[in-house]
Scaffold this motif. Structure first.
Motif, PDB file in Angstrom:
ATOM      1  N   HIS A  65      15.852 -10.918  12.920  1.00  0.00           N
ATOM      2  CA  HIS A  65      14.729 -11.258  12.044  1.00  0.00           C
ATOM      3  C   HIS A  65      13.383 -10.808  12.602  1.00  0.00           C
ATOM      4  O   HIS A  65      12.357 -11.053  11.976  1.00  0.00           O
ATOM      5  CB  HIS A  65      14.692 -12.764  11.791  1.00  0.00           C
ATOM      6  CG  HIS A  65      15.934 -13.283  11.140  1.00  0.00           C
ATOM      7  ND1 HIS A  65      16.303 -12.925   9.869  1.00  0.00           N
ATOM      8  CD2 HIS A  65      16.897 -14.118  11.595  1.00  0.00           C
ATOM      9  CE1 HIS A  65      17.441 -13.515   9.558  1.00  0.00           C
ATOM     10  NE2 HIS A  65      17.831 -14.247  10.589  1.00  0.00           N
ATOM     11  N   ILE A  68      11.413  -8.446  10.305  1.00  0.00           N
ATOM     12  CA  ILE A  68      10.806  -9.101   9.145  1.00  0.00           C
ATOM     13  C   ILE A  68       9.470  -9.729   9.533  1.00  0.00           C
ATOM     14  O   ILE A  68       8.500  -9.677   8.774  1.00  0.00           O
ATOM     15  CB  ILE A  68      11.769 -10.157   8.564  1.00  0.00           C
ATOM     16  CG1 ILE A  68      13.047  -9.484   8.064  1.00  0.00           C
ATOM     17  CG2 ILE A  68      11.109 -10.947   7.449  1.00  0.00           C
ATOM     18  CD1 ILE A  68      14.143 -10.436   7.683  1.00  0.00           C
ATOM     19  N   LEU A  69       9.415 -10.299  10.727  1.00  0.00           N
ATOM     20  CA  LEU A  69       8.164 -10.885  11.206  1.00  0.00           C
ATOM     21  C   LEU A  69       7.089  -9.817  11.396  1.00  0.00           C
ATOM     22  O   LEU A  69       5.921 -10.041  11.076  1.00  0.00           O
ATOM     23  CB  LEU A  69       8.409 -11.639  12.511  1.00  0.00           C
ATOM     24  CG  LEU A  69       9.315 -12.870  12.409  1.00  0.00           C
ATOM     25  CD1 LEU A  69       9.627 -13.405  13.804  1.00  0.00           C
ATOM     26  CD2 LEU A  69       8.675 -13.923  11.554  1.00  0.00           C
ATOM     27  N   ALA A  71       6.891  -6.951   9.766  1.00  0.00           N
ATOM     28  CA  ALA A  71       6.476  -6.503   8.434  1.00  0.00           C
ATOM     29  C   ALA A  71       5.522  -7.505   7.792  1.00  0.00           C
ATOM     30  O   ALA A  71       4.549  -7.115   7.144  1.00  0.00           O
ATOM     31  CB  ALA A  71       7.697  -6.280   7.556  1.00  0.00           C
ATOM     32  N   SER A  72       5.779  -8.793   8.003  1.00  0.00           N
ATOM     33  CA  SER A  72       4.863  -9.795   7.455  1.00  0.00           C
ATOM     34  C   SER A  72       3.519  -9.769   8.170  1.00  0.00           C
ATOM     35  O   SER A  72       2.477 -10.009   7.552  1.00  0.00           O
ATOM     36  CB  SER A  72       5.486 -11.181   7.500  1.00  0.00           C
ATOM     37  OG  SER A  72       5.783 -11.545   8.818  1.00  0.00           O
ATOM     38  N   CYS A  73       3.507  -9.450   9.460  1.00  0.00           N
ATOM     39  CA  CYS A  73       2.227  -9.291  10.176  1.00  0.00           C
ATOM     40  C   CYS A  73       1.443  -8.113   9.625  1.00  0.00           C
ATOM     41  O   CYS A  73       0.212  -8.164   9.544  1.00  0.00           O
ATOM     42  CB  CYS A  73       2.476  -9.101  11.669  1.00  0.00           C
ATOM     43  SG  CYS A  73       2.928 -10.593  12.537  1.00  0.00           S
ATOM     44  N   ILE A  75       1.520  -7.055   6.515  1.00  0.00           N
ATOM     45  CA  ILE A  75       0.981  -7.487   5.220  1.00  0.00           C
ATOM     46  C   ILE A  75      -0.213  -8.410   5.423  1.00  0.00           C
ATOM     47  O   ILE A  75      -1.228  -8.285   4.733  1.00  0.00           O
ATOM     48  CB  ILE A  75       2.087  -8.156   4.395  1.00  0.00           C
ATOM     49  CG1 ILE A  75       3.150  -7.115   4.018  1.00  0.00           C
ATOM     50  CG2 ILE A  75       1.519  -8.813   3.148  1.00  0.00           C
ATOM     51  CD1 ILE A  75       4.411  -7.697   3.440  1.00  0.00           C
ATOM     52  N   ILE A  76      -0.120  -9.323   6.377  1.00  0.00           N
ATOM     53  CA  ILE A  76      -1.225 -10.235   6.658  1.00  0.00           C
ATOM     54  C   ILE A  76      -2.451  -9.478   7.139  1.00  0.00           C
ATOM     55  O   ILE A  76      -3.582  -9.803   6.767  1.00  0.00           O
ATOM     56  CB  ILE A  76      -0.784 -11.309   7.675  1.00  0.00           C
ATOM     57  CG1 ILE A  76       0.223 -12.253   7.027  1.00  0.00           C
ATOM     58  CG2 ILE A  76      -1.972 -12.082   8.220  1.00  0.00           C
ATOM     59  CD1 ILE A  76       0.902 -13.187   7.987  1.00  0.00           C
ATOM     60  N   THR A  77      -2.242  -8.444   7.946  1.00  0.00           N
ATOM     61  CA  THR A  77      -3.363  -7.650   8.443  1.00  0.00           C
ATOM     62  C   THR A  77      -4.117  -6.990   7.305  1.00  0.00           C
ATOM     63  O   THR A  77      -5.348  -6.981   7.284  1.00  0.00           O
ATOM     64  CB  THR A  77      -2.859  -6.589   9.439  1.00  0.00           C
ATOM     65  OG1 THR A  77      -2.225  -7.242  10.535  1.00  0.00           O
ATOM     66  CG2 THR A  77      -3.995  -5.733   9.952  1.00  0.00           C
ATOM     67  N   ALA A  90      -1.354  -1.551   9.810  1.00  0.00           N
ATOM     68  CA  ALA A  90      -0.233  -1.984   8.981  1.00  0.00           C
ATOM     69  C   ALA A  90       0.853  -0.913   8.921  1.00  0.00           C
ATOM     70  O   ALA A  90       2.046  -1.226   9.016  1.00  0.00           O
ATOM     71  CB  ALA A  90      -0.720  -2.323   7.580  1.00  0.00           C
ATOM     72  N   LEU A  94       4.635  -1.327  10.273  1.00  0.00           N
ATOM     73  CA  LEU A  94       5.777  -1.064   9.406  1.00  0.00           C
ATOM     74  C   LEU A  94       6.728  -0.039  10.022  1.00  0.00           C
ATOM     75  O   LEU A  94       7.948  -0.152   9.881  1.00  0.00           O
ATOM     76  CB  LEU A  94       5.308  -0.608   8.024  1.00  0.00           C
ATOM     77  CG  LEU A  94       4.649  -1.690   7.170  1.00  0.00           C
ATOM     78  CD1 LEU A  94       4.113  -1.094   5.881  1.00  0.00           C
ATOM     79  CD2 LEU A  94       5.623  -2.815   6.882  1.00  0.00           C
ATOM     80  N   ALA A  97       8.622  -2.008  12.592  1.00  0.00           N
ATOM     81  CA  ALA A  97       9.623  -2.861  11.946  1.00  0.00           C
ATOM     82  C   ALA A  97      10.817  -2.041  11.473  1.00  0.00           C
ATOM     83  O   ALA A  97      11.969  -2.462  11.635  1.00  0.00           O
ATOM     84  CB  ALA A  97       8.991  -3.603  10.770  1.00  0.00           C
TER      85      ALA A  97
END
Length: 106
Positions: A65, A68-69, A71-73, A75-77, A90, A94, A97
């Motif tokens: 996982h 996935i973390l 990729a979410s970082c 998106i948050i950035t 970003a 990616l 990831a």
């Protein structure tokens, strides 16, 4: 050309150092330019993201996982800091990831 590049968690760890350098530059320039609190808050955000990404790359580098973390970082950035630098970070996250996902699939 790209066969010998670092992959996955190592690339994420080095990307976290880029977050740290950006945080230091933004905080210093925020204090140098009086009235630019947005730079200081951006620097604090990048410092927090440095800690998060470094933790993910070291502790969750072999976890299924972890990608996935990251990729979410990414998106948050992009959501929190709107700009070309955040888009570049970003994309870098990616790529990290995706490499982590490919390494775990093998």
């Amino acid at each position: 050309m790209l066969e010998n590049r670092i992959k996955g968690a190592q690339l994420a760890k080095r990307a976290s150092y880029a977050y740290l350098i950006c945080a230091i530059i933004l905080i210093i320039s925020g204090f140098a330019l009086v009235g630019y609190d947005k730079l200081i808050f951006g620097g604090i955000f990048y410092a927090v993201m440095f800690v998060v990404i470094y933790f993910i790359s070291t502790k969750f580098g072999k976890s299924k996982h972890g990608w996935i973390l990251l990729a979410s970082c990414a998106i948050i950035t992009v959501i929190v800091t709107h700009g070309m630098l955040s888009i570049a970070f970003a994309i870098l996250l990616l790529v990290c990831a995706n490499d982590m996902r490919k390494e775990l699939d093998n």
